[in-house]
Design an enzyme around this catalytic site. Structure first.
Site, mmCIF file in Angstrom:
data_model
loop_
_atom_site.group_PDB
_atom_site.id
_atom_site.type_symbol
_atom_site.label_atom_id
_atom_site.label_comp_id
_atom_site.label_asym_id
_atom_site.label_seq_id
_atom_site.Cartn_x
_atom_site.Cartn_y
_atom_site.Cartn_z
ATOM 1 C CG HIS A 81 -8.733 -22.505 11.708
ATOM 2 N ND1 HIS A 81 -9.249 -23.669 11.186
ATOM 3 C CD2 HIS A 81 -9.790 -21.646 11.804
ATOM 4 C CE1 HIS A 81 -10.560 -23.540 10.985
ATOM 5 N NE2 HIS A 81 -10.909 -22.314 11.351
ATOM 6 C CB CYS A 93 -10.568 -27.314 8.929
ATOM 7 S SG CYS A 93 -9.201 -26.186 8.593
ATOM 8 C CG PHE A 102 -5.899 3.497 5.149
ATOM 9 C CD1 PHE A 102 -5.588 2.655 6.216
ATOM 10 C CD2 PHE A 102 -7.221 3.841 4.943
ATOM 11 C CE1 PHE A 102 -6.582 2.164 7.051
ATOM 12 C CE2 PHE A 102 -8.225 3.350 5.773
ATOM 13 C CZ PHE A 102 -7.902 2.511 6.822
ATOM 14 C CG ASP A 114 -2.094 0.972 1.020
ATOM 15 O OD1 ASP A 114 -2.848 1.196 1.957
ATOM 16 O OD2 ASP A 114 -2.235 1.510 -0.101
ATOM 17 C CB SER A 115 0.362 4.438 -1.648
ATOM 18 O OG SER A 115 -0.964 4.652 -1.156
ATOM 19 N N GLY A 116 0.730 4.130 1.695
ATOM 20 C CA GLY A 116 1.021 4.848 2.924
ATOM 21 C C GLY A 116 -0.009 5.880 3.319
ATOM 22 C CG ASP A 139 -6.003 -5.515 2.206
ATOM 23 O OD1 ASP A 139 -6.548 -4.659 1.488
ATOM 24 O OD2 ASP A 139 -5.696 -5.328 3.399
ATOM 25 N N GLY A 141 -11.502 3.878 -0.155
ATOM 26 C CA GLY A 141 -12.466 4.689 0.587
ATOM 27 C C GLY A 141 -13.606 3.928 1.209
ATOM 28 C CB CYS A 192 -8.760 -28.528 11.992
ATOM 29 S SG CYS A 192 -9.474 -26.896 12.211
ATOM 30 C CB CYS A 230 -5.589 -25.752 9.122
ATOM 31 S SG CYS A 230 -6.192 -25.549 10.796
HETATM 32 C C1 LIG Z 1 -9.503 -1.666 6.788
HETATM 33 N N1 LIG Z 1 -10.241 -0.846 5.841
HETATM 34 C C2 LIG Z 1 -9.558 -0.197 4.883
HETATM 35 N N2 LIG Z 1 -8.207 -0.293 4.716
HETATM 36 C C3 LIG Z 1 -7.938 0.552 3.682
HETATM 37 C C4 LIG Z 1 -6.694 0.866 3.117
HETATM 38 C C5 LIG Z 1 -5.436 0.262 3.705
HETATM 39 C C6 LIG Z 1 -5.204 -1.123 3.293
HETATM 40 C C7 LIG Z 1 -3.863 -1.494 3.843
HETATM 41 O O1 LIG Z 1 -3.884 -1.411 5.254
HETATM 42 C C8 LIG Z 1 -3.302 -2.539 5.845
HETATM 43 O O2 LIG Z 1 -4.088 -3.052 6.880
HETATM 44 C C9 LIG Z 1 -4.614 -2.097 7.770
HETATM 45 C C10 LIG Z 1 -3.160 -3.575 4.767
HETATM 46 O O3 LIG Z 1 -1.828 -4.032 4.782
HETATM 47 C C11 LIG Z 1 -3.456 -2.882 3.468
HETATM 48 O O4 LIG Z 1 -2.259 -2.775 2.718
HETATM 49 C C12 LIG Z 1 -2.484 -2.963 1.344
HETATM 50 C C13 LIG Z 1 -6.673 1.820 2.073
HETATM 51 N N3 LIG Z 1 -5.457 2.165 1.514
HETATM 52 C C14 LIG Z 1 -5.429 3.132 0.566
HETATM 53 N N4 LIG Z 1 -4.243 3.508 0.029
HETATM 54 N N5 LIG Z 1 -6.550 3.766 0.116
HETATM 55 C C15 LIG Z 1 -7.789 3.442 0.586
HETATM 56 O O5 LIG Z 1 -8.797 4.031 0.145
HETATM 57 C C16 LIG Z 1 -7.881 2.424 1.614
HETATM 58 C C17 LIG Z 1 -9.122 2.055 2.173
HETATM 59 C C18 LIG Z 1 -9.132 1.129 3.216
HETATM 60 N N6 LIG Z 1 -10.134 0.639 3.989
HETATM 61 ZN ZN LIG Z 2 -8.524 -25.533 10.650
#
Ligand SMILES: CNc1nc2c(CC[C@H]3O[C@@H](OC)[C@H](O)[C@@H]3OC)c3nc(N)[nH]c(=O)c3cc2[nH]1
Ligand SMILES: [Zn+2]
Length: 384
Positions: free
Chosen positions: A347, A316, A108, A104-106, A278, A228, A321, A318
């Site tokens: 699990h 399961c 959030f 992710d780009s940072g 994710d 978003g 289990c 895993c």
């Molecule tokens: C949870 N809800 C949610 N997460 C979000 C994330 C983080 C995922 C990232 O945050 C990390 O886990 C917290 C994960 O590693 C993931 O990385 C790709 C978002 N990232 C960006 N750049 N733009 C968004 O609009 C956005 C919306 C989200 N809604």
């Molecule tokens: Zn399991």
């Protein structure tokens, strides 16, 4: 390209491509090819925020069925820094994962974790939540960090507004994110075998989502995220948005819903045309004793499991289990033994991957509706 078979293989190895193989209603299944391996969609991507999927060895993550895992620009730029990871051979080598990695780009995390943030057209300046040091994230710096990490799928630097927000704020934020998407694309440059994904914004406003999708199409990306969402709007509002947002994005490219979610969120998102997701839920819940099964959630902390000789889920395969009783898992969780996090995380990730595999084959066979009815019926059985 033409030329000898060797060249062709070489070209293939350098390619990033999406092969849409079947659809059933709005649900889709296919394969994303990357130089580091294929990603079967719909795909669930385990989160490895600080260069580790917590409590899991990479080989174990692979055994759960994951084709790709996630890292985070925000966490890794602060510690151990992208420059250090680059000096040590990149994130794949550093964490011993040779499959595809998406970072992710940072944006959030800066908004949700950092202190003293200052948002300008240029980017976001902030203080590290770890040691208070000052940092600046811009589209250009985010692209540089993700290049240093060596991730295969790079996310645009965007702003993800917290909901609820008024329409004017959503519109202003989305337009900033679209300008940052253009700067991200320029800074990303031409990197064969690496992909850059745009992130659609626009809150729960259909027209703003359409405007964002059009702006991203114009810039042109290898994949498109629905951003978003999963920011507190609730499942009904999220599904309402997914009833139109994925199909505003190009059909022939992967669609990635960020941050989702609970098993029923995931099934609903796949039914609405999402290819990749994710979420920290399966791994985080593994550490807090929340266990996902076909029949719903088991809270292993509950005393009623103390004498239960049965596995979590007799169907399961895993390690938790196959080899352990609920009584044992209850005991090691209550005793805060490290093996508890290992077994419950394994699990949960295994369960999530089984869910994805079930949907992929149901969509390929045109039986997604029957699969979904089975999924919902099993959860209604209770007695878990
Ligand atoms: C949870 N809800 C949610 N997460 C979000 C994330 C983080 C995922 C990232 O945050 C990390 O886990 C917290 C994960 O590693 C993931 O990385 C790709 C978002 N990232 C960006 N750049 N733009 C968004 O609009 C956005 C919306 C989200 N809604
Ligand atoms: Zn399991």
């Amino acid at each position: 390209g033409l030329g000898t078979k060797g060249n062709l293989r070489q070209t293939d190895r350098m390619r990033f491509s999406f092969d849409l193989q079947a659809t059933d209603g709005r649900a889709r299944t296919g394969v994303i090819s990357t130089p580091r391996g294929d990603i079967r969609t719909p795909a669930f991507m385990p989160v490895g925020t600080a260069a580790t999927v917590k409590a899991m060895l990479p080989a174990s993550v692979r055994q759960t069925g994951a084709d790709i895992l996630l890292g985070n620009t925000y966490h890794l730029m602060l510690r151990p820094t992208a420059e250090r990871i680059d000096r040590l051979g990149g994130l794949h080598r550093f964490m011993d994962w040779d499959g595809p990695i998406l970072t992710d780009s940072g944006g959030f995390q800066v908004m949700s974790l950092a202190a003293l943030r200052k948002l300008t057209e240029e980017g976001v300046s902030f203080k590290s939540h770890i040691d208070g040091s000052r940092h600046m994230l811009t589209p250009e710096r985010s692209m540089e960090i993700q290049r240093l990490l060596g991730s295969d799928i790079v996310m645009c630097f965007d702003e993800c507004p917290a909901l609820p927000a008024d329409r004017a704020a959503i519109e202003k934020s989305m337009q900033l994110s679209m300008r940052w998407a253009a700067r991200s694309k320029d800074a990303f440059g031409d990197r064969p075998g690496h992909a850059l994904f745009g992130i659609q914004q626009g809150g729960l406003e259909e027209d703003l989502r359409a405007e964002s999708a059009a702006a991203l199409r114009e810039i042109e990306f290898d994949g498109y995220a629905v951003g978003g969402l999963a920011v507190g709007e609730g499942q009904a509002a999220m599904f309402g948005c997914l009833d139109y947002a994925p199909e505003q994005l190009p059909r022939d490219k992967p669609r990635y819903l960020m941050g989702v979610g609970k098993p029923d969120d995931i099934v609903g998102a796949v039914a609405r045309g999402i290819d990749m997701m994710d979420c920290v839920l399966p791994s985080r819940s593994g550490r807090t004793g929340q266990v996902f099964t076909r029949r719903g959630v088991v809270n292993i902390k509950n005393a009623r499991h103390a004498d239960d000789p049965r596995p979590l889920d007799e169907q399961c395969s895993c390690p938790a289990c196959r080899s352990y009783s609920r009584a044992y898992l209850h005991h090691v969780f209550r005793s805060q033994e490290i093996i508890s996090s290992m077994l419950l995380t394994w699990h949960n990730l295994h369960y999530y991957q089984e869910l994805m595999a079930g949907m992929r084959s149901a969509i390929a066979q045109g039986t997604f509706d029957q699969w979904t009815s089975g999924f919902m019926a099993e959860r209604a059985l209770g007695d878990i």
